[in-house]
Design a protein around this motif. Sequence first.
Motif, short mmCIF file in Angstrom:
data_model
loop_
_atom_site.label_atom_id
_atom_site.label_comp_id
_atom_site.label_asym_id
_atom_site.label_seq_id
_atom_site.Cartn_x
_atom_site.Cartn_y
_atom_site.Cartn_z
N GLN A 268 0.78 -1.11 0.06
CA GLN A 268 0.07 -0.06 0.06
C GLN A 268 1.00 1.44 -0.04
OE1 GLN A 268 -1.46 2.25 3.69
NE2 GLN A 268 -2.00 0.04 4.02
N GLN A 269 0.40 2.15 -0.72
CA GLN A 269 1.22 3.53 -0.67
C GLN A 269 0.51 4.42 0.40
OE1 GLN A 269 0.71 5.96 -4.14
NE2 GLN A 269 2.77 6.92 -3.77
N ARG A 270 1.16 4.65 1.20
CA ARG A 270 0.50 5.32 2.51
C ARG A 270 0.00 6.76 2.02
NH1 ARG A 270 2.15 4.04 7.46
NH2 ARG A 270 2.61 6.48 7.98
N GLY A 271 -0.92 7.05 2.63
CA GLY A 271 -1.87 8.40 2.56
C GLY A 271 -0.93 9.86 2.41
N LYS A 272 -1.24 10.60 1.47
CA LYS A 272 -0.46 12.02 1.56
C LYS A 272 -0.39 12.82 2.81
CE LYS A 272 -3.96 14.52 -0.65
NZ LYS A 272 -4.63 13.54 -1.75
N ASN A 273 -1.41 12.53 3.58
CA ASN A 273 -1.61 13.28 4.77
C ASN A 273 -0.89 12.62 6.24
OD1 ASN A 273 -2.53 15.65 3.59
ND2 ASN A 273 -4.50 14.41 3.53
N LYS A 274 -0.35 11.42 5.86
CA LYS A 274 0.16 10.60 7.03
C LYS A 274 1.34 11.52 7.67
CE LYS A 274 -0.75 6.93 8.02
NZ LYS A 274 -1.73 6.23 9.00
N ALA A 275 1.36 11.42 8.98
CA ALA A 275 2.56 11.91 9.94
C ALA A 275 4.08 11.50 9.43
CB ALA A 275 2.29 11.71 11.23
N THR A 276 4.16 10.11 9.32
CA THR A 276 5.16 9.63 8.82
C THR A 276 5.27 9.00 7.43
OG1 THR A 276 4.90 7.59 9.83
CG2 THR A 276 5.91 9.14 11.01
N HIS A 277 6.43 9.23 6.71
CA HIS A 277 6.70 8.65 5.42
C HIS A 277 5.24 8.71 4.46
CE1 HIS A 277 9.97 6.83 7.34
NE2 HIS A 277 9.18 6.32 8.34
N PRO A 278 4.97 9.81 4.31
CA PRO A 278 3.49 10.03 3.35
C PRO A 278 4.14 9.64 1.82
CG PRO A 278 4.44 11.94 4.01
CD PRO A 278 5.21 11.24 4.79
N LEU A 279 2.98 9.14 1.25
CA LEU A 279 3.19 8.50 0.06
C LEU A 279 4.52 7.45 -0.39
CD1 LEU A 279 2.62 11.91 -2.14
CD2 LEU A 279 0.97 9.84 -1.68
N ASN A 280 5.12 6.88 0.68
CA ASN A 280 5.91 5.94 0.50
C ASN A 280 5.08 4.62 0.45
OD1 ASN A 280 8.43 7.21 2.77
ND2 ASN A 280 8.54 6.79 0.38
N TRP A 281 5.64 3.59 -0.04
CA TRP A 281 5.02 2.23 -0.20
C TRP A 281 5.24 1.35 0.97
CZ3 TRP A 281 1.57 0.81 -3.73
CH2 TRP A 281 1.47 1.73 -4.81
N ASP A 282 4.46 0.65 1.47
CA ASP A 282 4.48 0.00 2.95
C ASP A 282 3.84 -1.33 2.75
OD1 ASP A 282 5.22 -0.24 5.63
OD2 ASP A 282 3.94 1.50 6.21
N VAL A 283 3.93 -1.83 4.09
CA VAL A 283 3.05 -3.22 4.18
C VAL A 283 1.59 -2.77 3.90
CG1 VAL A 283 2.79 -2.36 6.83
CG2 VAL A 283 2.63 -4.77 6.24
N SER A 284 1.05 -4.36 3.46
CA SER A 284 -0.24 -4.31 3.09
C SER A 284 -1.16 -3.72 3.93
CB SER A 284 -0.76 -5.83 2.67
OG SER A 284 0.32 -6.51 2.18
N VAL A 285 -1.30 -3.85 5.08
CA VAL A 285 -2.35 -3.44 6.02
C VAL A 285 -1.29 -3.20 7.36
CG1 VAL A 285 -4.17 -3.79 7.48
CG2 VAL A 285 -4.20 -4.31 5.19
N ALA A 286 -1.35 -2.08 8.12
CA ALA A 286 -0.85 -1.92 9.52
C ALA A 286 -1.72 -0.83 10.29
CB ALA A 286 0.52 -1.40 9.26
N GLY A 287 -1.44 -1.08 11.64
CA GLY A 287 -2.36 0.02 12.30
C GLY A 287 -1.87 -0.42 13.77
N HIS A 288 -2.30 0.68 14.49
CA HIS A 288 -2.22 0.45 15.96
C HIS A 288 -2.92 -0.28 16.72
CE1 HIS A 288 0.19 3.94 15.21
NE2 HIS A 288 0.92 3.80 16.46
N VAL A 289 -2.77 -0.95 17.64
CA VAL A 289 -3.48 -1.98 18.67
C VAL A 289 -4.28 -0.85 19.63
CG1 VAL A 289 -3.76 -3.90 20.14
CG2 VAL A 289 -2.03 -3.96 18.19
N ALA A 290 -5.47 -0.87 19.74
CA ALA A 290 -6.10 0.10 20.89
C ALA A 290 -6.02 -0.47 22.22
CB ALA A 290 -7.75 0.22 20.51
#
Length: 182
Positions: free
Chosen positions: A48-70
């Motif tokens: 996945q290409q990270r969203g342009k408004n992400k705080a870190t590494h915007p528009l870089n390609w990354d892991v298929s799916v990632a996120g924080h554990v609540a």
Amino acid sequence: MDEQVDILDEHGKPTGESCLKSEAHRKGLLHPTVHIWLYTPEGRVLIQQRGKNKATHPLNWDVSVAGHVASGEKIISAAIREVEEEIGIQVSETELESLGTFKAVHKISEDFIDAELHHIFLCKLNVPLSQLTKQESEVEDLALVPLFKFAEETWGLATTGKYVPHGPTYYKTIIKAIKSRT
């Protein structure tokens, strides 16, 4: 979204404390995340290409799916939730294969230290790319790339600015695991 996250000690064990994700990042507090790598039986990797408004590494390609554990959320539940949120498909616990954890600490700026314990999973992608629905606020684009090309661009570091810099050890682990299953 600035959700509550549980704080971990240096060994990855819960401390019993939690705080907002933004505070954990500001103070460099270790907290859990999930990384789910989806692949096809033919040996292609979903990135996945990270969203342009992400705080870190915007528009870089990354892991298929990632996120924080609540805070209080089970790791496997977070993985299942993130897959549905970010790419619009449902997976079951039995479809997720744990590869273990990977600790990563990156100093983004003086007041942003990303200290995360990634819980890494593999999952076979059983639907075509066209059936995925990307989460507009998080994901700019999705692509399926041949494993050899992915390896060349990450492990070989031929395209260093294209991907989130997880490091060669991380990428080698993912590539070897997928290769052994295709």
